[in-house]
Write an enzyme that holds these catalytic residues in place. Structure first.
Site, mmCIF file in Angstrom:
data_model
loop_
_atom_site.group_PDB
_atom_site.id
_atom_site.type_symbol
_atom_site.label_atom_id
_atom_site.label_comp_id
_atom_site.label_asym_id
_atom_site.label_seq_id
_atom_site.Cartn_x
_atom_site.Cartn_y
_atom_site.Cartn_z
ATOM 1 N N GLY A 15 0.874 -0.987 -0.135
ATOM 2 C CA GLY A 15 -0.039 0.009 -0.063
ATOM 3 C C GLY A 15 0.815 1.259 0.008
ATOM 4 O O GLY A 15 0.427 2.327 0.595
ATOM 5 N N ASN A 17 1.647 2.992 -2.601
ATOM 6 C CA ASN A 17 0.870 4.107 -3.447
ATOM 7 C C ASN A 17 -0.507 4.523 -2.960
ATOM 8 O O ASN A 17 -0.945 5.702 -2.971
ATOM 9 C CB ASN A 17 0.541 3.266 -4.748
ATOM 10 C CG ASN A 17 1.703 3.240 -5.683
ATOM 11 O OD1 ASN A 17 1.949 4.328 -6.169
ATOM 12 N ND2 ASN A 17 2.437 2.190 -5.857
ATOM 13 N N ARG A 66 -14.333 -16.325 -9.289
ATOM 14 C CA ARG A 66 -14.097 -14.980 -9.669
ATOM 15 C C ARG A 66 -15.295 -13.981 -9.867
ATOM 16 O O ARG A 66 -15.481 -12.835 -9.394
ATOM 17 C CB ARG A 66 -13.289 -14.884 -10.799
ATOM 18 C CG ARG A 66 -12.228 -13.660 -10.921
ATOM 19 C CD ARG A 66 -11.520 -13.752 -11.968
ATOM 20 N NE ARG A 66 -10.299 -14.713 -11.748
ATOM 21 C CZ ARG A 66 -9.336 -14.425 -10.849
ATOM 22 N NH1 ARG A 66 -8.806 -13.087 -10.489
ATOM 23 N NH2 ARG A 66 -8.163 -15.146 -10.595
ATOM 24 N N MET A 91 -3.947 -7.196 -6.976
ATOM 25 C CA MET A 91 -3.241 -8.199 -7.566
ATOM 26 C C MET A 91 -4.102 -9.306 -8.043
ATOM 27 O O MET A 91 -3.759 -10.497 -8.221
ATOM 28 C CB MET A 91 -1.949 -8.679 -6.854
ATOM 29 C CG MET A 91 -1.144 -7.516 -6.742
ATOM 30 S SD MET A 91 -0.159 -6.586 -8.007
ATOM 31 C CE MET A 91 0.895 -7.774 -8.846
ATOM 32 N N ASN A 108 -6.061 1.592 -13.306
ATOM 33 C CA ASN A 108 -4.893 0.762 -12.706
ATOM 34 C C ASN A 108 -3.786 1.326 -13.010
ATOM 35 O O ASN A 108 -3.290 2.013 -13.901
ATOM 36 C CB ASN A 108 -5.217 -0.790 -13.403
ATOM 37 C CG ASN A 108 -4.387 -1.870 -13.013
ATOM 38 O OD1 ASN A 108 -4.083 -1.980 -11.787
ATOM 39 N ND2 ASN A 108 -3.509 -2.106 -13.923
ATOM 40 N N HIS A 110 0.443 0.242 -13.328
ATOM 41 C CA HIS A 110 1.250 -0.920 -13.567
ATOM 42 C C HIS A 110 2.642 -0.456 -13.746
ATOM 43 O O HIS A 110 2.890 0.445 -14.319
ATOM 44 C CB HIS A 110 0.883 -1.418 -14.923
ATOM 45 C CG HIS A 110 1.442 -2.700 -15.206
ATOM 46 N ND1 HIS A 110 1.388 -3.937 -14.446
ATOM 47 C CD2 HIS A 110 2.420 -3.122 -16.018
ATOM 48 C CE1 HIS A 110 1.869 -4.929 -15.138
ATOM 49 N NE2 HIS A 110 2.827 -4.369 -16.103
ATOM 50 N N GLU A 143 -11.320 -5.563 -19.039
ATOM 51 C CA GLU A 143 -11.315 -6.735 -18.993
ATOM 52 C C GLU A 143 -9.909 -7.543 -19.376
ATOM 53 O O GLU A 143 -9.478 -8.568 -18.881
ATOM 54 C CB GLU A 143 -12.476 -7.868 -19.374
ATOM 55 C CG GLU A 143 -13.660 -7.656 -18.420
ATOM 56 C CD GLU A 143 -14.546 -8.596 -18.697
ATOM 57 O OE1 GLU A 143 -15.617 -8.241 -19.239
ATOM 58 O OE2 GLU A 143 -14.487 -9.893 -18.553
ATOM 59 N N VAL A 145 -6.166 -7.932 -19.319
ATOM 60 C CA VAL A 145 -5.212 -7.527 -18.155
ATOM 61 C C VAL A 145 -4.285 -6.373 -18.626
ATOM 62 O O VAL A 145 -3.680 -6.943 -19.646
ATOM 63 C CB VAL A 145 -4.683 -8.684 -17.344
ATOM 64 C CG1 VAL A 145 -3.391 -8.532 -16.270
ATOM 65 C CG2 VAL A 145 -5.694 -9.813 -16.907
HETATM 66 C C1 GAR Z 1 2.923 -1.303 -7.507
HETATM 67 O O1 GAR Z 1 4.448 -1.287 -8.004
HETATM 68 C C2 GAR Z 1 2.137 -1.550 -8.631
HETATM 69 O O2 GAR Z 1 2.785 -0.726 -9.976
HETATM 70 C C3 GAR Z 1 2.078 -2.897 -8.897
HETATM 71 O O3 GAR Z 1 2.190 -3.431 -7.484
HETATM 72 C C4 GAR Z 1 2.850 -2.407 -6.845
HETATM 73 C C5 GAR Z 1 1.886 -2.105 -5.374
HETATM 74 O O4 GAR Z 1 2.917 -1.535 -4.537
HETATM 75 N N1 GAR Z 1 0.909 -3.481 -9.539
HETATM 76 C C6 GAR Z 1 1.015 -4.291 -10.621
HETATM 77 O O5 GAR Z 1 2.203 -4.954 -10.768
HETATM 78 C C7 GAR Z 1 -0.302 -4.593 -10.898
HETATM 79 N N2 GAR Z 1 -0.177 -5.232 -12.396
HETATM 80 P P1 GAR Z 1 2.080 -0.970 -3.165
HETATM 81 O O6 GAR Z 1 1.325 -1.886 -2.662
HETATM 82 O O7 GAR Z 1 3.430 -0.551 -2.236
HETATM 83 O O8 GAR Z 1 1.446 0.272 -3.709
#
Ligand code: GAR
Length: 209
Positions: A15, A17, A66, A91, A108, A110, A143, A145
């Site tokens: 978390g 971000n 899902r 994720m 989202n 990435h 949808e 990914v």
């Molecule tokens: C981030 O780097 C984000 O870009 C990635 O997970 C991390 C979460 O970090 N997301 C993906 O790979 C989605 N495809 P955080 O939990 O510290 O925010």
């Protein structure tokens, strides 16, 4: 006074971000994170939300379909009446059962310059490939990914000798700017999808009086 702009954040891990949003844009009554949903119990993202006084919920996939999970997730998120849903390190693949409830309102994050290196372990994929540049993408969630059109992207250099930890740290720094910037742009009503070509995203300029 203008109505608050309501954000729901979905997270699966540390978390960081989410924390960047709490630290820079979260303002109760203004641009407000009204709910954080975790994909499982005990993740650090939920502790960060609780510490900031933000309500939390957990909706897990384990042991069920899902589609069924997404119906429940959509219900939990809809109750919070979001203007924008931010997948900040979420994720778990989302189906139409969730995404169709919030058209053009789910973004989202990435850790690559999409369409390069979609899916899991994007940072490791970039290192294994030997690219000189990777980066960060914030895009509309669809949808497919990591397949929706980009809203903001920023390149990040891969330096000689980088390991996954060093490159992740450089990417996170950029993420922690781009995610709040995306939210600010949405809250200001400046992000639009071109109705005639929905792959194109227009960020309208600030109105000058
Ligand atoms: C981030 O780097 C984000 O870009 C990635 O997970 C991390 C979460 O970090 N997301 C993906 O790979 C989605 N495809 P955080 O939990 O510290 O925010």
């Amino acid at each position: 006074m203008a109505d608050p702009y309501r954000i729901v954040v979905l997270a699966s891990g540390s978390g960081s971000n989410l924390q960047s949003l709490i630290d820079t844009v979260h303002a109760p009554g203004g641009t407000e994170i009204v709910l954080v949903v975790g994909s499982r119990d005990g993740i650090v993202a939920l502790d960060r939300a609780t510490a900031a006084g933000i309500p939390v919920a957990v909706v897990t996939l384990s042991g069920r379909d899902r589609q069924e999970r997404d119906v429940e997730l959509a219900h939990v998120v809809a109750e919070a009446r979001p203007d924008l849903v931010v997948l900040a390190g979420w994720m778990s693949i989302l189906t139409g059962a969730f995404l169709d409830r919030f058209p053009d309102r789910v973004v989202n994050l990435h850790p690559s310059l999409l369409p390069s290196f979609p899916g899991l372990h994007a940072i490791r994929q970039a290192l294994d490939w030997g690219v000189r540049w990777t980066g960060v993408t914030v895009h509309y969630a669809e949808e497919v990914v990591d397949g929706g059109p980009a809203i903001l992207q920023e390149p990040v250099p891969v330096l000689y000798g980088d390991d996954e930890e060093a490159l992740t740290a450089r990417i996170r720094e950029v993420e922690h700017r781009l995610v709040p910037e995306t939210v600010r742009l949405f809250a200001a009503g400046r992000v639009h999808r071109d109705p005639t070509d929905r792959r194109k995203v227009l960020i309208s300029p600030v109105e000058v009086e």
